[in-house]
Design an enzyme around this catalytic site. Sequence first.
Site, short mmCIF file in Angstrom:
data_model
loop_
_atom_site.label_atom_id
_atom_site.label_comp_id
_atom_site.label_asym_id
_atom_site.label_seq_id
_atom_site.Cartn_x
_atom_site.Cartn_y
_atom_site.Cartn_z
N ALA A 158 0.81 -1.22 0.00
CA ALA A 158 0.00 0.00 0.00
C ALA A 158 0.84 1.26 0.00
O ALA A 158 0.35 2.35 -0.26
CB ALA A 158 -0.92 0.00 1.21
N ARG B 247 10.43 7.45 -3.03
CA ARG B 247 11.79 7.62 -3.57
C ARG B 247 11.96 7.07 -4.99
O ARG B 247 13.00 7.26 -5.60
CB ARG B 247 12.81 6.97 -2.62
CG ARG B 247 13.02 7.80 -1.37
CD ARG B 247 14.09 7.20 -0.50
NE ARG B 247 13.63 6.00 0.17
CZ ARG B 247 14.44 5.02 0.57
NH1 ARG B 247 15.74 5.10 0.35
NH2 ARG B 247 13.96 3.98 1.20
N GLN C 77 -6.06 -0.59 2.28
CA GLN C 77 -5.69 0.09 3.52
C GLN C 77 -5.95 1.57 3.25
O GLN C 77 -5.31 2.17 2.38
CB GLN C 77 -4.21 -0.15 3.83
CG GLN C 77 -3.78 0.44 5.15
CD GLN C 77 -2.27 0.49 5.30
OE1 GLN C 77 -1.52 0.41 4.33
NE2 GLN C 77 -1.81 0.66 6.52
N THR D 276 3.02 -0.60 9.02
CA THR D 276 2.95 -1.98 8.55
C THR D 276 1.97 -2.85 9.36
O THR D 276 1.34 -3.75 8.81
CB THR D 276 4.35 -2.62 8.56
OG1 THR D 276 5.03 -2.26 9.77
CG2 THR D 276 5.18 -2.12 7.39
N TYR E 31 9.31 -6.78 -47.95
CA TYR E 31 8.20 -6.74 -46.98
C TYR E 31 7.13 -7.74 -47.40
O TYR E 31 6.57 -7.63 -48.50
CB TYR E 31 7.58 -5.34 -46.87
CG TYR E 31 6.30 -5.40 -46.06
CD1 TYR E 31 6.35 -5.71 -44.70
CD2 TYR E 31 5.05 -5.23 -46.65
CE1 TYR E 31 5.19 -5.84 -43.95
CE2 TYR E 31 3.89 -5.35 -45.90
CZ TYR E 31 3.97 -5.66 -44.54
OH TYR E 31 2.82 -5.80 -43.81
C1 UD1 Z 1 10.01 -2.25 7.41
C2 UD1 Z 1 10.28 -2.78 8.80
C3 UD1 Z 1 11.79 -2.88 9.01
C4 UD1 Z 1 12.40 -3.79 7.97
C5 UD1 Z 1 12.03 -3.31 6.56
C6 UD1 Z 1 12.43 -4.33 5.55
C7 UD1 Z 1 8.43 -1.94 10.12
C8 UD1 Z 1 8.01 -0.94 11.11
N1 UD1 Z 1 9.70 -1.88 9.76
O1 UD1 Z 1 10.57 -0.94 7.37
O2 UD1 Z 1 12.06 -3.40 10.31
O3 UD1 Z 1 13.80 -3.83 8.14
O4 UD1 Z 1 10.60 -3.14 6.45
O5 UD1 Z 1 12.21 -3.84 4.24
O6 UD1 Z 1 7.64 -2.75 9.73
N2 UD1 Z 1 3.21 -0.60 3.81
C9 UD1 Z 1 1.84 -0.63 3.71
N3 UD1 Z 1 1.13 0.20 4.49
C10 UD1 Z 1 1.68 1.04 5.38
C11 UD1 Z 1 3.08 1.07 5.46
C12 UD1 Z 1 3.82 0.24 4.68
O7 UD1 Z 1 1.29 -1.39 2.93
O8 UD1 Z 1 0.94 1.73 6.06
C13 UD1 Z 1 3.99 -1.50 2.97
C14 UD1 Z 1 4.92 -0.78 2.01
O9 UD1 Z 1 4.28 -0.58 0.76
C15 UD1 Z 1 6.07 -1.78 1.87
C16 UD1 Z 1 6.08 -2.49 3.21
O10 UD1 Z 1 4.82 -2.26 3.81
O11 UD1 Z 1 5.82 -2.74 0.87
C17 UD1 Z 1 7.18 -1.99 4.14
O12 UD1 Z 1 6.95 -0.63 4.42
P1 UD1 Z 1 8.11 0.42 4.49
O13 UD1 Z 1 7.54 1.74 4.80
O14 UD1 Z 1 9.01 0.29 3.33
O15 UD1 Z 1 8.84 -0.10 5.80
P2 UD1 Z 1 10.35 0.13 6.16
O16 UD1 Z 1 10.51 1.47 6.75
O17 UD1 Z 1 11.19 -0.25 5.01
#
Ligand code: UD1
Length: 458
Positions: free
Chosen positions: A18, A23, A81, A87, A371
């Site tokens: 979601a 970036r 969501q 997450t 052709y």
């Molecule tokens: C998360 C982990 C981190 C881990 C890393 C690995 C948490 C708090 N942290 O961090 O420990 O090392 O992944 O890649 O979980 N997403 C949603 N909805 C949200 C937020 C995120 O669907 O509300 C999805 C994002 O699209 C992505 C995934 O969850 O696919 C991870 O989210 P992201 O924000 O990248 O988490 P990180 O900060 O990388």
Amino acid sequence: MKKDSGTPRAKTAIILAAGKGTRMNSPLPKVLHPVAGRPMIANVIEACQSAGITDIRVIVGHGQSLVKAVVEPLGVQCFSQVQQLGTADAVRAAQIDSIEGDVIILNGDHPLLEASDLKHFFKTFHDEKLDLAVVTAVLKNPKEFGRIIRHQGSLKAIVEARDASSETLKIREVNTGVYICQSDVLKDYLPKIQNKNIKGEYYLTDLISLAIEDHCKVAPILGSAKVALGVNTQQELAHAARLVYRRKARELMETGVLMLDPLTVYIEPSVVVSSGTVIHPNVHLKGSTQVGSFTVIEPNCFIVDTQIGESVQIRANSYLEKCLIKNKASIGPFARLRPETEIGEGAHVGNFVEMKKVKFGDGAKAGHLTYLGDAEIGRETNIGCGTITCNYALDKRKYKTKIGERVFVGSDSQFVAPVEVGDDAVIASGSTITENVPARALAVARGKQYTKPNYNKK
Ligand code: UD1
Ligand code: MG
């Protein structure tokens, strides 16, 4: 935590997708960016399916209509969501009350995961009779990953990089974002997760400490660095694609495919290449392409959804899309074969020849600058240089040219379709054929030569 042993337990995958992918700086939702020809989330879904998981739930948010349009046809369910609150909140959106058995949680932007990894995680999870496991990896540069906190070797918690002390940031074992648990663990502890952290988000990582506090059996499973490889930027996207291409090249070489420079071939995972075939540098093989044995594909060929037989020569700089090339044919250099073209056994298609929707008979030849569109060319027929089928008419419809077997078509001839030429006919050079030519006949359809002597007075 109770666990019924013996019978295999149902498996569900929850794929988080979601997030915005800020970036990437791209209008396309992050998880739809292609890695080796496929949206990266499709790789994650396929890994789940190949690992035997049938209940796959994808959490969508940003760009959800696009993401749904791509993933739903793959046989997964999407859950929205509404706001990206973290997450843990994303997992909550998967209607966890309706899940029984074991759950694996994955990120949609980790395209290097393979079914064998998932099977290994499930096996360890079962063998160790765990309630909850987090897959970790030891990285040279752990950057923004959540750090794994252990006490006397045992897992204690995960601390997000942004919430970590400088001491904690030195830890190189990280959370890959892959978790396996019993569905009851989610039902019991997910509602207890709070958002008291720097970002004010609901962190799924808090599940670990909550379950540990409650004496659940929680352990890390050490995975490889590639499991942790998430795509957040265009550079990481290109890097992930390169790793997938290298993996494929390695697999093919192990089965006896020859590569002059495996670092510069781009063969998608779905492609099949038989042993004894030689792939030159900068060759792209895509989609459902299949290549038989002892075939040679020279540099700079771009080949999509094409079936190629054995002992075929595809010379440099050829572009082939949705065609069928039978054994011992030779194509190119600089040939363009468009969809629905079928090249017969031992046939030859030379340089600067374009074909579209052509059935080109066994042993037929079109050596240069031609052709052919909407045409059927019989076996052993020779198509001279500069031949054109005029298949497209003023009424915007396409018409067919049918040329029989062993026909000799002289250079610079045009066939104004619809038109048919019988077997063993001869077409004189420079003819514009507008009427059918019977078998064995000679057709001459060009202006008669007029020669004026001593015309140039100089
Ligand atoms: C998360 C982990 C981190 C881990 C890393 C690995 C948490 C708090 N942290 O961090 O420990 O090392 O992944 O890649 O979980 N997403 C949603 N909805 C949200 C937020 C995120 O669907 O509300 C999805 C994002 O699209 C992505 C995934 O969850 O696919 C991870 O989210 P992201 O924000 O990248 O988490 P990180 O900060 O990388
Ligand atoms: Mg991330």
